[in-house]
Motif scaffolding. Structure first.
Motif, mmCIF file in Angstrom:
data_model
loop_
_atom_site.group_PDB
_atom_site.id
_atom_site.type_symbol
_atom_site.label_atom_id
_atom_site.label_comp_id
_atom_site.label_asym_id
_atom_site.label_seq_id
_atom_site.Cartn_x
_atom_site.Cartn_y
_atom_site.Cartn_z
ATOM 1 N N UNK A 78 0.857 -1.370 0.134
ATOM 2 C CA UNK A 78 -0.332 0.007 -0.251
ATOM 3 C C UNK A 78 0.857 0.818 -0.504
ATOM 4 N N UNK A 79 2.029 1.284 1.038
ATOM 5 C CA UNK A 79 2.968 2.258 0.600
ATOM 6 C C UNK A 79 3.760 2.717 -0.627
ATOM 7 N N UNK A 80 3.624 1.515 -0.672
ATOM 8 C CA UNK A 80 4.721 1.734 -2.705
ATOM 9 C C UNK A 80 3.811 1.997 -3.239
ATOM 10 N N UNK A 81 2.835 1.544 -3.906
ATOM 11 C CA UNK A 81 1.795 2.165 -4.307
ATOM 12 C C UNK A 81 1.818 3.940 -4.157
ATOM 13 N N UNK A 82 1.544 4.008 -2.877
ATOM 14 C CA UNK A 82 1.127 5.312 -2.683
ATOM 15 C C UNK A 82 2.291 6.541 -2.509
#
Length: 90
Positions: free
Chosen positions: A70-74
């Motif tokens: 989730x952090x990577x996609x954001x």
């Protein structure tokens, strides 16, 4: 995935072991009774599968993985240079 009859597998055991390890491809060994069929795979592939199953069964690790995705996609991540062996010894 290749399949071989038990009698042929037995005759070429060493070659089949080498093939399974070199190609990282499991081999089905068939028998007259289909319930007696087996799959032969390398120890390294078996270990990798078991580790994946262990991680998937661990809710804490799966939550950390999901949070990281989730952090990577954001775009919420930091990029770091790799540490070289020479840097560690200095």
């Amino acid at each position: 995935m290749e399949a071989v009859a038990y009698s042929n597998f037995r005759k070429g055991l060493k070659d089949y072991f080498k093939q399974v390890n070199d190609n990282s491809e499991p081999l089905i060994v068939t028998n007259k009774n289909p319930e007696d069929n087996v799959v032969v795979m390398s120890k390294a592939d078996y270990d990798a599968i078991m580790e994946t199953l262990t991680v998937n069964a661990n809710d804490y690790l799966m939550q950390k993985i999901a949070r990281g995705e989730k952090q990577f996609k954001a775009g919420e991540f930091k990029q770091h240079d790799l540490i070289e062996d020479d840097d560690i010894n200095d």
